[in-house]
Write an enzyme that holds these catalytic residues in place. Sequence first.
Site, mmCIF file in Angstrom:
data_model
loop_
_atom_site.group_PDB
_atom_site.id
_atom_site.type_symbol
_atom_site.label_atom_id
_atom_site.label_comp_id
_atom_site.label_asym_id
_atom_site.label_seq_id
_atom_site.Cartn_x
_atom_site.Cartn_y
_atom_site.Cartn_z
ATOM 1 N N GLU A 1 17.397 -11.231 -34.792
ATOM 2 C CA GLU A 1 17.053 -12.648 -34.667
ATOM 3 C C GLU A 1 15.543 -12.794 -34.542
ATOM 4 O OE1 GLU A 1 18.068 -16.243 -31.513
ATOM 5 O OE2 GLU A 1 19.624 -14.764 -31.972
ATOM 6 N N ASP B 1 12.917 -15.982 -33.567
ATOM 7 C CA ASP B 1 13.061 -17.312 -32.970
ATOM 8 C C ASP B 1 11.784 -18.120 -32.888
ATOM 9 O OD1 ASP B 1 15.727 -16.882 -32.393
ATOM 10 O OD2 ASP B 1 15.380 -16.277 -30.330
ATOM 11 N N GLU C 1 11.574 -21.603 -30.693
ATOM 12 C CA GLU C 1 12.276 -22.570 -29.858
ATOM 13 C C GLU C 1 11.236 -23.476 -29.208
ATOM 14 O OE1 GLU C 1 16.342 -20.247 -28.531
ATOM 15 O OE2 GLU C 1 14.661 -20.267 -27.123
#
Length: 280
Positions: free
Chosen positions: A101, A103, A105
């Site tokens: 993953e 990311d 955010e």
Amino acid sequence: MDTPLHLIFLLFLLASSAALALVSANFYNDFDITWGNDRAKILDNGQQLQLTLDRFSGCGIQSKQEYLFAKIDMQIKLVPGNSAGTVTTFYLSSQGPKHDEIDFEFLGNLSGDPYILHTNVFAQGLGNREQQFYLWFDPTLDFHNYSVLWTSNQIIFSVDGSPIRVFKNRETELGKVDSNYHYPKSQAMGVYSSLWNADDWATRGGLVKTDWTKAPFVASFRNFNAAATATSSFDAAAAEEEALESNQEQRLQWVRKNYMIYDYCGDTKRFPQGPPPECK
């Protein structure tokens, strides 16, 4: 003087290629709405996406295609006003318990307080490589471009073309030292975006809760772009893969000096025995 037929055909091909290059991605064609029902809306004939959070649910989308090494871009305008407790995401992820993953955010905050951009990298299900930043602009007033360049050698996180983080593949070197160190290199990943309530941790460690009188909360997306290859190299980005240009390196250091607010490598409370080996 008449133009030769082959030159006319060549000009036609060049014009057609240029026209195709100007066609932006279409959310109808590129994504599925995976949760939240009609809280996710595709607008303007597929050119724009709106994600909405209310007191009952948020929503999210997932790309129809997966990528193994890619340059991924999305323009996002974040939730304005009091966005405390909300999290807007834009990330790549594979499936399964040992997933990879990458990311972005965006952690909401009270009106007048800055968003926090939270980045992380997971490999083989292991993350804990967080770096956080303030932004040098108000991300709620207009669209800004957020990019991930993921190659076999490194991952570059960028905002409006400015690199903010580089995570290098040091698996050959560090795998002998730390069996928990991995680099995401073998699992294709889809592209995801979502808007959801995380007021148990998102703003000041959960001290500030979501103000539902301000709902619904809306984040907007446009101009998704993905360029990928399924091979072990990324020829189209080879120059950028090996090293940042000098002006990019200067910009990276400027962002990290002035706007980085957390780096797991410097968290001595979390790592009292010393930072993870990739930090050294």
